[in-house]
Design an enzyme around this catalytic site. Structure first.
Site, PDB file in Angstrom:
ATOM      1  N   GLU A   1      64.062  11.626  67.435  1.00 35.19           N
ATOM      2  CA  GLU A   1      63.450  12.533  66.054  1.00 35.19           C
ATOM      3  C   GLU A   1      64.962  11.715  65.266  1.00 35.19           C
ATOM      4  OE1 GLU A   1      62.741  12.997  62.809  1.00 35.19           O
ATOM      5  OE2 GLU A   1      61.152  13.466  64.120  1.00 35.19           O
TER       6      GLU A   1
ATOM      7  N   ASP B   1      54.553  11.962  67.478  1.00 31.71           N
ATOM      8  CA  ASP B   1      53.968  12.688  66.208  1.00 31.71           C
ATOM      9  C   ASP B   1      54.588  12.295  65.400  1.00 31.71           C
ATOM     10  OD1 ASP B   1      52.812  14.254  64.727  1.00 31.71           O
ATOM     11  OD2 ASP B   1      54.631  16.013  65.526  1.00 31.71           O
ATOM     12  N   SER B   2      53.838  10.732  64.456  1.00 27.82           N
ATOM     13  CA  SER B   2      54.147   9.984  63.175  1.00 27.82           C
ATOM     14  C   SER B   2      53.341  10.505  62.125  1.00 27.82           C
ATOM     15  CB  SER B   2      53.884   8.136  64.086  1.00 27.82           C
ATOM     16  OG  SER B   2      52.776   8.087  63.133  1.00 27.82           O
TER      17      SER B   2
ATOM     18  N   ASP C   1      59.782  18.638  63.391  1.00 32.26           N
ATOM     19  CA  ASP C   1      58.808  20.574  63.139  1.00 32.26           C
ATOM     20  C   ASP C   1      58.744  21.067  64.770  1.00 32.26           C
ATOM     21  OD1 ASP C   1      56.870  19.355  64.505  1.00 32.26           O
ATOM     22  OD2 ASP C   1      56.122  19.035  62.776  1.00 32.26           O
TER      23      ASP C   1
ATOM     24  N   TYR D   1      46.778  20.838  65.054  1.00 29.49           N
ATOM     25  CA  TYR D   1      46.729  19.728  65.434  1.00 29.49           C
ATOM     26  C   TYR D   1      47.979  19.789  66.634  1.00 29.49           C
ATOM     27  CZ  TYR D   1      49.389  15.727  64.735  1.00 29.49           C
ATOM     28  OH  TYR D   1      50.513  14.366  65.134  1.00 29.49           O
ATOM     29  N   GLN D   2      48.593  20.582  66.848  1.00 27.01           N
ATOM     30  CA  GLN D   2      50.335  20.688  68.275  1.00 27.01           C
ATOM     31  C   GLN D   2      49.484  20.502  69.495  1.00 27.01           C
ATOM     32  OE1 GLN D   2      52.660  19.963  65.856  1.00 27.01           O
ATOM     33  NE2 GLN D   2      52.968  21.283  64.461  1.00 27.01           N
TER      34      GLN D   2
ATOM     35  N   TYR E   1      44.721  19.154  56.491  1.00 26.05           N
ATOM     36  CA  TYR E   1      44.768  17.479  56.654  1.00 26.05           C
ATOM     37  C   TYR E   1      43.891  16.695  55.808  1.00 26.05           C
ATOM     38  CZ  TYR E   1      45.803  12.245  57.585  1.00 26.05           C
ATOM     39  OH  TYR E   1      46.305  11.465  57.420  1.00 26.05           O
TER      40      TYR E   1
END
Length: 308
Positions: free
Chosen positions: A137, A186-187, A117, A92-93, A254
């Site tokens: 953040e 990145d929510s 994170d 994902y990142q 996910y």
């Protein structure tokens, strides 16, 4: 219902969990601009075996849980929803970060909204063109927990190129115009406070904060679960940005196993589906490469029909 039960953590759809707890009306439906978009992943759940609970507290904003799993390493959970596992977080990142970063020919100033994170920050810092990364953040506890229990993701928090702000990304954007080459949101899913990050006014602020050749990347949900929401996001962004594309890739933990990425360019001439640069010998990736970049934008016909 207790999400930690007999040595297992179970991730329920927030609306289903309300029903299991006997609540009559749901406040946990996905929303964008006040419009309800159904449940997050209704009628299904995902479980991981728990080896040890490492941290569990409530911050000012949400329930924060970290546990060591038997097969996926340490797992970060916010309000009952898995945010990252050490085993598959890179999938994902890397995609959320590198789709916009490699689509831009020379990204120097980057803004990350969310991403407490540290995973997106780690990936952005792999680009030598970057001179400054600003990160906003809202929940400081997430950052502190990541530093302690997710060291492989949070290594970038000590980097000299980082400018860290703890606060509301929506409010932050109001004071920053024409400033960033790349913005990455990145929510979490649009339930509760995160709903504001899926509305048209938020994306208008993102457009204004980008430079003329800027590129935006946002967490874009799953086509198997959220296609009406995705179509809604794409439709209103086409009124804001001259170039709007949608990509997807595999993320094993996910719900449904796939995750999407909304990529918008401020310039109509910027084709984000093609890398403007390619990885160098000094950059190390586990998921991203130039071929994956291009392939991510090739969509199944039912998705193309919905978005067009």
């Amino acid at each position: 219902m207790d999400k930690l039960h007999k040595g297992w953590f179970t991730e329920f759809s927030p609306d289903d969990l309300e029903k299991l707890n006997g609540e009559e009306s749901s406040t946990k439906l996905l929303k964008s601009d006040g419009q309800e978009m159904g449940g997050a992943w209704p009628g299904q759940a995902f479980s991981l075996q728990v080896k040890k609970v490492l941290f569990h507290e409530k911050s000012k904003f949400q329930d924060v849980l970290v546990f060591e799993s038997t097969t996926y390493g340490n797992v970060l959970v916010l309000d009952g929803i898995i945010q990252a596992t050490e085993r598959d977080e890179f999938s994902y990142q890397e995609m959320l970060a590198h789709l916009p970063m490699f689509a831009h020919p020379d990204p120097k100033r980057v803004l990350i909204i969310g991403g407490g994170d540290g995973g997106i920050l780690r990936e952005v810092l792999k680009h030598e063109t970057v001179e400054k990364v600003t990160m906003c953040e809202i929940d400081e506890m997430v950052i502190d927990v990541a530093k302690k229990f997710l060291p492989g993701m949070s290594s970038g928090f000590s980097h000299p190129k980082l400018d860290l702000f703890c606060g509301d990304g929506f409010e932050f954007l109001k004071n920053h115009k024409d400033e960033f080459d790349v913005i990455i949101t990145d929510s979490s899913d649009p339930v509760g406070p995160a709903e504001s990050l899926f509305g048209q006014s938020y994306y208008e602020l993102l457009r204004d904060a980008l430079k003329e050749d800027g590129i935006l990347s946002s967490q874009g949900e799953s086509v198997w679960l959220h296609l009406p929401l995705i179509a809604h996001l794409v439709a209103f962004n086409r009124k804001i940005f001259p170039r709007v594309d949608y990509a997807q890739s595999i993320v094993s933990t996910y719900p449904s196993g796939s995750m999407g990425y909304l990529i918008c360019a401020k310039s109509a001439n910027r084709d984000v589906t093609q890398p403007a640069r390619h990885p160098t010998d000094t950059q190390t990736f586990r998921f991203y490469n130039s071929e994956v970049h291009k392939a991510a934008f090739i969509l199944p016909q039912f998705v193309k029909n919905a978005l067009n």
